[in-house]
Design an enzyme around this catalytic site. Sequence first.
Site, short mmCIF file in Angstrom:
data_model
loop_
_atom_site.label_atom_id
_atom_site.label_comp_id
_atom_site.label_asym_id
_atom_site.label_seq_id
_atom_site.Cartn_x
_atom_site.Cartn_y
_atom_site.Cartn_z
N SER A 7 0.86 -1.19 0.00
CA SER A 7 0.00 0.00 0.00
C SER A 7 0.89 1.24 0.00
CB SER A 7 -0.89 0.01 1.24
OG SER A 7 -1.47 1.29 1.39
N HIS A 32 -1.55 -1.47 -4.09
CA HIS A 32 -2.77 -0.98 -3.42
C HIS A 32 -2.69 0.54 -3.29
CE1 HIS A 32 -6.28 -1.49 -0.76
NE2 HIS A 32 -5.75 -0.56 0.00
N ASP A 34 -4.66 3.93 -2.01
CA ASP A 34 -5.70 4.41 -1.10
C ASP A 34 -6.15 5.81 -1.49
OD1 ASP A 34 -6.05 2.29 0.85
OD2 ASP A 34 -3.95 2.67 1.37
N MET A 36 -8.57 8.86 -0.60
CA MET A 36 -9.35 9.41 0.52
C MET A 36 -9.75 10.85 0.22
SD MET A 36 -7.09 8.08 3.72
CE MET A 36 -6.31 6.46 3.73
N HIS A 65 -8.56 1.60 -3.85
CA HIS A 65 -9.48 1.45 -2.71
C HIS A 65 -10.09 2.83 -2.46
CE1 HIS A 65 -9.58 0.79 2.00
NE2 HIS A 65 -10.78 1.00 1.49
N MET A 67 -12.03 5.41 -0.63
CA MET A 67 -12.62 5.80 0.66
C MET A 67 -13.19 7.20 0.47
SD MET A 67 -9.54 4.28 2.97
CE MET A 67 -8.47 4.14 1.54
N MET A 136 -11.72 -4.51 6.14
CA MET A 136 -10.88 -3.52 6.83
C MET A 136 -10.61 -4.03 8.25
SD MET A 136 -10.11 -1.13 4.76
CE MET A 136 -9.09 -0.31 5.99
N ASP A 174 -6.93 -5.47 4.95
CA ASP A 174 -6.24 -4.18 4.89
C ASP A 174 -6.24 -3.52 6.27
OD1 ASP A 174 -5.20 -1.74 4.11
OD2 ASP A 174 -6.92 -1.16 2.87
C1 DX5 Z 1 -6.05 2.58 5.63
C2 DX5 Z 1 -5.70 2.10 4.26
C3 DX5 Z 1 -4.66 1.06 4.21
C4 DX5 Z 1 -3.34 1.44 4.81
C5 DX5 Z 1 -2.90 0.25 5.60
O1 DX5 Z 1 -7.21 3.34 5.60
O2 DX5 Z 1 -6.85 1.58 3.61
O3 DX5 Z 1 -4.49 0.54 2.89
O4 DX5 Z 1 -2.33 1.77 3.90
O5 DX5 Z 1 -1.77 0.61 6.28
P1 DX5 Z 1 -1.01 -0.34 7.29
O6 DX5 Z 1 -0.61 -1.57 6.55
O7 DX5 Z 1 0.13 0.50 7.70
O8 DX5 Z 1 -1.97 -0.64 8.43
ZN ZN Z 2 -6.54 0.48 1.66
#
Ligand code: DX5
Ligand code: ZN
Length: 222
Positions: A7, A32, A34, A36, A65, A67, A136, A174
């Site tokens: 990620s 991956h 993210d 947001m 992903h 969010m 999650m 994740d």
């Molecule tokens: C959190 C993200 C994850 C994040 C996980 O909201 O969706 O993908 O990068 O990070 P780690 O592996 O550090 O918990």
């Molecule tokens: Zn994620």
Amino acid sequence: MIELLPSILSADFAHLADQVAAAERGGGTTIHVDVMDGHFVPNITLGPPVVASLRKVTRLPLDCHLMIENPNEYIPAFADAGANWLSVHYEACPHLHRSLELITHHGMKPGVVLNPATRVDLILDILPMVHHVLIMSVNPGFGGQEFIPFSLDKIRRLAAIRKELRLAFRIEVDGGVAHDTVEQVVQAGADLLVAGNAVFGAGQPEQDARALLTAARAAAKM
Ligand code: DX5
Ligand code: ZN
């Protein structure tokens, strides 16, 4: 098959291409990403322009992903940017069936994401439509958080449903996936492991990705 999805949330964004290449050398098979928006989650990251840039520097599939609120509005832009897998949150989609159809229609592999407080059984009816379900194991928004232990029960439940319904969707996990949790996560039935901090946090993504993947594959053989 167990796969590692680095990620980039925890990567050094000024050297993203190098970081992704290192994570790939360490055994990462899908990246991956993210996304947001500061509304659905209390943090802001990146959008389609960064996905388009990543697309130019790696051949690995990009697992985006989302969010974000109103994800349907942005599905075409992620497809144009070169996203391969696209997942939306159950909690952000009042018309989840439509969202998943839209993702498929745009040529991407659809996934659905469940927050820690959302029960697995709520998505039973749409499971035949998805390529992956993302459990999650932290509340989304930030990297480096602690793994929530009851996520393991959700992974087990989902794996049992997959078997019972004879479906082939992948089970992705994740949040907080690291050396101290990976064995349990794999044994519970997950096959796609997202890891941010455990891969990029210490500044040696190649070595750390490799070590985590080795531990995960060893756990799968136990
Ligand atoms: C959190 C993200 C994850 C994040 C996980 O909201 O969706 O993908 O990068 O990070 P780690 O592996 O550090 O918990
Ligand atoms: Zn994620």
